[in-house]
Design a protein around this motif. Structure first.
Motif, PDB file in Angstrom:
ATOM      1  N   UNK A   1     -30.125   4.216 -47.171  1.00  0.00           N
ATOM      2  CA  UNK A   1     -31.277   4.201 -46.277  1.00  0.00           C
ATOM      3  C   UNK A   1     -31.165   5.323 -45.253  1.00  0.00           C
ATOM      4  N   UNK A   2     -32.241   6.103 -44.988  1.00  0.00           N
ATOM      5  CA  UNK A   2     -33.611   5.876 -45.491  1.00  0.00           C
ATOM      6  C   UNK A   2     -33.975   6.670 -46.732  1.00  0.00           C
ATOM      7  N   UNK A   3     -32.981   7.278 -47.408  1.00  0.00           N
ATOM      8  CA  UNK A   3     -33.277   8.210 -48.493  1.00  0.00           C
ATOM      9  C   UNK A   3     -34.080   7.552 -49.623  1.00  0.00           C
ATOM     10  N   UNK A   4     -33.638   6.369 -50.072  1.00  0.00           N
ATOM     11  CA  UNK A   4     -34.321   5.717 -51.195  1.00  0.00           C
ATOM     12  C   UNK A   4     -35.749   5.334 -50.803  1.00  0.00           C
ATOM     13  N   UNK A   5     -35.910   4.845 -49.596  1.00  0.00           N
ATOM     14  CA  UNK A   5     -37.244   4.473 -49.122  1.00  0.00           C
ATOM     15  C   UNK A   5     -38.157   5.697 -49.084  1.00  0.00           C
ATOM     16  N   UNK A   6     -37.673   6.828 -48.559  1.00  0.00           N
ATOM     17  CA  UNK A   6     -38.490   8.036 -48.474  1.00  0.00           C
ATOM     18  C   UNK A   6     -38.800   8.602 -49.856  1.00  0.00           C
ATOM     19  N   UNK A   7     -37.837   8.514 -50.784  1.00  0.00           N
ATOM     20  CA  UNK A   7     -38.073   8.982 -52.152  1.00  0.00           C
ATOM     21  C   UNK A   7     -39.145   8.144 -52.832  1.00  0.00           C
ATOM     22  N   UNK A   8     -39.082   6.830 -52.634  1.00  0.00           N
ATOM     23  CA  UNK A   8     -40.085   5.952 -53.228  1.00  0.00           C
ATOM     24  C   UNK A   8     -41.453   6.198 -52.615  1.00  0.00           C
ATOM     25  N   UNK A   9     -41.490   6.393 -51.310  1.00  0.00           N
ATOM     26  CA  UNK A   9     -42.752   6.679 -50.628  1.00  0.00           C
ATOM     27  C   UNK A   9     -43.402   7.923 -51.231  1.00  0.00           C
TER      28      UNK A   9
ATOM     29  N   UNK B   1     -57.298  11.520 -60.522  1.00  0.00           N
ATOM     30  CA  UNK B   1     -56.934  12.087 -59.225  1.00  0.00           C
ATOM     31  C   UNK B   1     -56.442  13.528 -59.366  1.00  0.00           C
ATOM     32  N   UNK B   2     -55.676  13.828 -60.428  1.00  0.00           N
ATOM     33  CA  UNK B   2     -55.209  15.199 -60.625  1.00  0.00           C
ATOM     34  C   UNK B   2     -56.393  16.131 -60.822  1.00  0.00           C
ATOM     35  N   UNK B   3     -57.377  15.688 -61.618  1.00  0.00           N
ATOM     36  CA  UNK B   3     -58.591  16.481 -61.819  1.00  0.00           C
ATOM     37  C   UNK B   3     -59.334  16.679 -60.507  1.00  0.00           C
ATOM     38  N   UNK B   4     -59.420  15.627 -59.702  1.00  0.00           N
ATOM     39  CA  UNK B   4     -60.114  15.719 -58.415  1.00  0.00           C
ATOM     40  C   UNK B   4     -59.428  16.720 -57.497  1.00  0.00           C
ATOM     41  N   UNK B   5     -58.114  16.716 -57.479  1.00  0.00           N
ATOM     42  CA  UNK B   5     -57.375  17.639 -56.610  1.00  0.00           C
ATOM     43  C   UNK B   5     -57.565  19.084 -57.064  1.00  0.00           C
ATOM     44  N   UNK B   6     -57.608  19.311 -58.374  1.00  0.00           N
ATOM     45  CA  UNK B   6     -57.836  20.666 -58.866  1.00  0.00           C
ATOM     46  C   UNK B   6     -59.256  21.132 -58.571  1.00  0.00           C
ATOM     47  N   UNK B   7     -60.222  20.216 -58.595  1.00  0.00           N
ATOM     48  CA  UNK B   7     -61.577  20.583 -58.189  1.00  0.00           C
ATOM     49  C   UNK B   7     -61.619  20.926 -56.703  1.00  0.00           C
ATOM     50  N   UNK B   8     -60.793  20.234 -55.908  1.00  0.00           N
ATOM     51  CA  UNK B   8     -60.697  20.553 -54.486  1.00  0.00           C
ATOM     52  C   UNK B   8     -60.135  21.960 -54.298  1.00  0.00           C
TER      53      UNK B   8
ATOM     54  N   UNK C   1     -41.300   9.174 -65.434  1.00  0.00           N
ATOM     55  CA  UNK C   1     -40.785   7.840 -65.166  1.00  0.00           C
ATOM     56  C   UNK C   1     -39.397   7.878 -64.575  1.00  0.00           C
ATOM     57  N   UNK C   2     -39.123   8.947 -63.819  1.00  0.00           N
ATOM     58  CA  UNK C   2     -37.760   9.138 -63.316  1.00  0.00           C
ATOM     59  C   UNK C   2     -37.406   8.151 -62.219  1.00  0.00           C
ATOM     60  N   UNK C   3     -38.418   7.576 -61.573  1.00  0.00           N
ATOM     61  CA  UNK C   3     -38.148   6.645 -60.474  1.00  0.00           C
ATOM     62  C   UNK C   3     -38.751   5.291 -60.824  1.00  0.00           C
ATOM     63  N   UNK C   4     -37.923   4.317 -61.231  1.00  0.00           N
ATOM     64  CA  UNK C   4     -38.471   2.981 -61.507  1.00  0.00           C
ATOM     65  C   UNK C   4     -39.122   2.423 -60.248  1.00  0.00           C
ATOM     66  N   UNK C   5     -40.300   1.855 -60.397  1.00  0.00           N
ATOM     67  CA  UNK C   5     -41.036   1.370 -59.241  1.00  0.00           C
ATOM     68  C   UNK C   5     -41.317  -0.112 -59.401  1.00  0.00           C
ATOM     69  N   UNK C   6     -40.622  -0.907 -58.608  1.00  0.00           N
ATOM     70  CA  UNK C   6     -40.787  -2.359 -58.590  1.00  0.00           C
ATOM     71  C   UNK C   6     -41.962  -2.665 -57.669  1.00  0.00           C
ATOM     72  N   UNK C   7     -43.116  -2.958 -58.262  1.00  0.00           N
ATOM     73  CA  UNK C   7     -44.363  -3.033 -57.509  1.00  0.00           C
ATOM     74  C   UNK C   7     -45.069  -4.357 -57.751  1.00  0.00           C
TER      75      UNK C   7
ATOM     76  N   UNK D   1     -46.260   9.681 -58.776  1.00  0.00           N
ATOM     77  CA  UNK D   1     -46.168   8.904 -60.007  1.00  0.00           C
ATOM     78  C   UNK D   1     -47.080   7.687 -60.033  1.00  0.00           C
ATOM     79  N   UNK D   2     -47.085   6.883 -58.960  1.00  0.00           N
ATOM     80  CA  UNK D   2     -47.776   5.598 -59.060  1.00  0.00           C
ATOM     81  C   UNK D   2     -49.290   5.751 -58.962  1.00  0.00           C
TER      82      UNK D   2
END
Length: 289
Positions: free
Chosen positions: A236-244, A1-8, A122-128, A250-251
């Motif tokens: 709330x809503x800071x943690x939710x917005x940060x994860x979003x 995806x990073x490569x695709x965005x740079x091509x964009x 990996x600064x934001x652990x993501x429980x997914x 990251x994800x």
């Protein structure tokens, strides 16, 4: 995806005076225009259309300052049919008209060319978890509201507080499938994620397809598909917005999934009485990348 965005980004530079064929590029890169635009706006901090406009006016400003061509020729070169239309776009970026810049040499607001890089911290652990869901419906009370990236959206807050307490209880009693509980649903979101653009917000619950719902409620039909579910807990809503935001930074760049069109859903599992803290699940519709 990073490569695709740079091509964009490279494509933007090659076609500054033309309309971008983002759909065609996405197809060549094996992704979708929807996902490409959503990831660009999340990582660049601005919609693709805004970046194109800023870059176009940055390059055009150099032509204006050089003074080798008249303003109409420069306007046409960058896709504008008149000096008036070009002047409006120029002023929106630089805060000053092209005639003033030609006379005074500035001031100018330059948009540097972007180069997107991924720093994996990996600064934001993501429980997914990934969930396959059959088709279902979202029913409740819907309103058109502007998109606000940070903090509480007062338009959504006003919409919710206008509902009587007994209506929340009625909605809870209707819900009979995942995601459970009262839901905060955002649909018809601008793929560029432009702040201030309108979206449909629904305060309601999820019901199975064969569940009948009262006629006075709005409904969103959700087709069968896979969802990435992110669990958050804290202020709330800071943690939710940060994860979003972290889903984009990251994800998604680290996993072989991409966003597909569909509603984004927040299920509030637990919360403080004043809603200062909450445990939530963020449901995003995804498909294999």
């Amino acid at each position: 995806m990073i490569s695709a965005l740079n091509q964009l980004v490279d494509l933007v530079e090659e076609h500054l005076a033309e309309e971008l064929d983002v759909t065609g590029l996405a197809g060549e890169l094996g992704t979708t225009e929807y996902h490409l635009r959503r990831m660009f706006s999340s990582l660049a901090g601005m919609p693709l259309s805004e970046y194109v406009r800023r870059r176009r006016m940055t390059v055009a400003a150099a032509d204006v300052v050089r003074g080798e061509d008249d303003l109409l020729s420069i306007a046409v070169r960058y896709g504008y049919g008149s000096t008036e239309a070009f002047g409006r776009a120029f002023r929106a970026v630089h805060g000053i008209g092209p005639r003033d810049v030609r006379r005074d040499g500035g001031p100018l607001r330059t948009q540097p060319r972007l180069r997107i890089r991924l720093t994996v911290e990996g600064s934001i652990p993501m429980d997914t978890r990934l969930v396959d869901r059959p088709a279902f419906r979202l029913v409740g009370h819907a309103a058109r509201v502007p998109l606000i990236h940070q903090g509480v959206n007062p338009h959504i807050q006003q919409h919710i507080t206008a509902l009587p307490p007994e209506e929340h209880l009625r909605l809870k009693a209707l819900g009979d499938t995942e995601p459970g509980g009262l839901l905060q649903v955002c649909d018809d979101l601008d793929p560029d994620g432009t702040e201030g653009s309108e979206l449909t917000y629904l305060h309601g619950v999820a019901v199975s397809q064969d569940t009948s719902a009262p006629d006075d409620l709005d409904a969103i039909e959700v087709p069968a598909g896979r969802w990435a579910v992110f669990r958050t807990a804290g202020p709330h809503p800071q943690v939710l917005q940060t994860t979003w935001a972290a889903t984009a930074t990251e994800w998604f760049p680290s996993n072989s999934w991409r966003l597909r069109p569909g509603p984004s859903i927040v299920a509030v599992l637990e919360r403080a009485a004043d809603f200062s803290t909450a445990t939530c699940e963020l449901w995003l519709p995804v498909e294999p990348a």
